[in-house]
Design an enzyme around this catalytic site. Structure first.
Site, PDB file in Angstrom:
ATOM      1  N   PRO A   2       0.849  -1.207   0.000  1.00 48.93           N
ATOM      2  CA  PRO A   2       0.000   0.000   0.000  1.00 48.93           C
ATOM      3  C   PRO A   2       0.876   1.246   0.000  1.00 48.93           C
ATOM      4  CG  PRO A   2      -0.672  -1.533   1.734  1.00 48.93           C
ATOM      5  CD  PRO A   2       0.639  -2.016   1.202  1.00 48.93           C
ATOM      6  N   GLU A   3       0.622   2.128  -0.946  1.00 48.26           N
ATOM      7  CA  GLU A   3       1.375   3.372  -1.051  1.00 48.26           C
ATOM      8  C   GLU A   3       0.484   4.505  -0.548  1.00 48.26           C
ATOM      9  OE1 GLU A   3       4.487   3.539  -2.510  1.00 48.26           O
ATOM     10  OE2 GLU A   3       4.625   1.902  -3.953  1.00 48.26           O
ATOM     11  N   ARG A 152      23.516  16.511  -4.402  1.00 47.47           N
ATOM     12  CA  ARG A 152      23.324  15.055  -4.430  1.00 47.47           C
ATOM     13  C   ARG A 152      23.508  14.493  -5.831  1.00 47.47           C
ATOM     14  NH1 ARG A 152      19.861  16.090   0.225  1.00 47.47           N
ATOM     15  NH2 ARG A 152      20.418  14.565   1.817  1.00 47.47           N
TER      16      ARG A 152
END
Ligand SMILES: [Zn+2]
Length: 271
Positions: A2-3, A152
């Site tokens: 489940p997101e 990054r």
């Protein structure tokens, strides 16, 4: 798994059945979830009224008069509204019995879900206190992404999926958002321009909003709170479409692996 959209769909599914109801009992059938459920939890919540059903990241927050239940669906969990008399199935781990005669029943075959309770401000709970901004928060904007991407070198897709930086963008949504923003998933985060980051913030929000609107995805065995599967998958542009033609330019969609997760992209539309 489940997101965020599935958790939000669950929240919306249970809200009309739960808010305003009094908890008759919390029956724990299996306390061995990801973390053991506290022994005293049933006594602490019984008799109290549910005031709100909220969500923070992938946690459902069931706010009572005296505190808040924090539920995480884990890898395979689902919370359903059922008549309390419905026979239990294997992997039904707890029932939150309501004075309406319904129960909020939690099923989780893999038991990576969790249930906690706090009588403090839930945003101070150790599970929630250090979470990154929500995609729908004002704090999630191009300025924020600009700030966290400048130094990054990690691939932008992996940065999007890093829950210490942005919460709730799972694999499917990261793939789809990058397609919409026309950015290749392997680009170094710091290489994205300001305008690409603006497009990406909008893309993340719109893909999640669409998934919530159609009730979560139909991926695998996901079932919404009311038992109706979603119809999101037909709307996907790249996810699990390797070799199929791009819906925009007809180029075959490519697949690769990043951080052990499948990545899909269109080599023509995405730069
Ligand atoms: Zn294309």
């Amino acid at each position: 798994m489940p997101e965020l959209p599935e958790v939000e769909t669950t929240r919306r599914g249970i809200e009309p059945h739960a808010v305003g109801r009094r908890i008759v009992a919390l029956n724990i059938h299996e306390p061995r979830l990801r973390w053991p459920v506290q022994d005293d939890l049933p006594a602490r919540v019984a008799g109290h009224r549910i005031l709100h059903a909220k969500r923070r990241a992938k946690y459902l927050l069931i706010e009572l008069e005296t505190g808040t239940l924090l539920l995480h669906l884990g890898m395979s969990g689902s919370l359903r509204v059922l008549p309390a008399s419905t026979p239990r199935l294997t992997h039904d781990h707890f029932d939150l019995l309501l004075d309406s005669g319904n129960t909020l029943r939690f099923n989780d075959p893999r038991r990576f879900g969790s249930l906690h309770y706090t009588d403090q401000d839930p945003s101070d709970h150790p599970l929630l206190a250090k979470l990154a901004p929500e995609p729908f928060d004002d704090a999630f904007n191009a300025d924020y992404l600009w700030k966290i991407t400048r130094r990054r070198k990690v691939a932008i897709k992996q940065l999007l999926m890093n829950s210490r930086l942005v919460v709730g963008v799972g694999n499917i949504y990261a793939n789809e958002a990058l397609f919409r923003a026309k950015v290749r998933p392997r680009r170094q985060a710091r290489s994205l321009t300001r305008s690409e980051l603006t497009k990406l913030t909008r893309a993340v929000r719109s893909i999640l909003a669409m998934a919530i609107k159609v009730g979560g995805t139909t991926l695998r065995d996901y079932v919404g709170a009311d038992g109706n599967p979603g119809y999101f998958k037909q709307k996907l542009y790249v996810y699990e479409r390797a070799g199929e033609r791009c819906r925009i330019c007809r180029t075959p969609i490519r697949q690769l692996t990043q951080g052990q997760r499948s990545t899909y992209y269109c080599p023509t539309c995405q730069k």
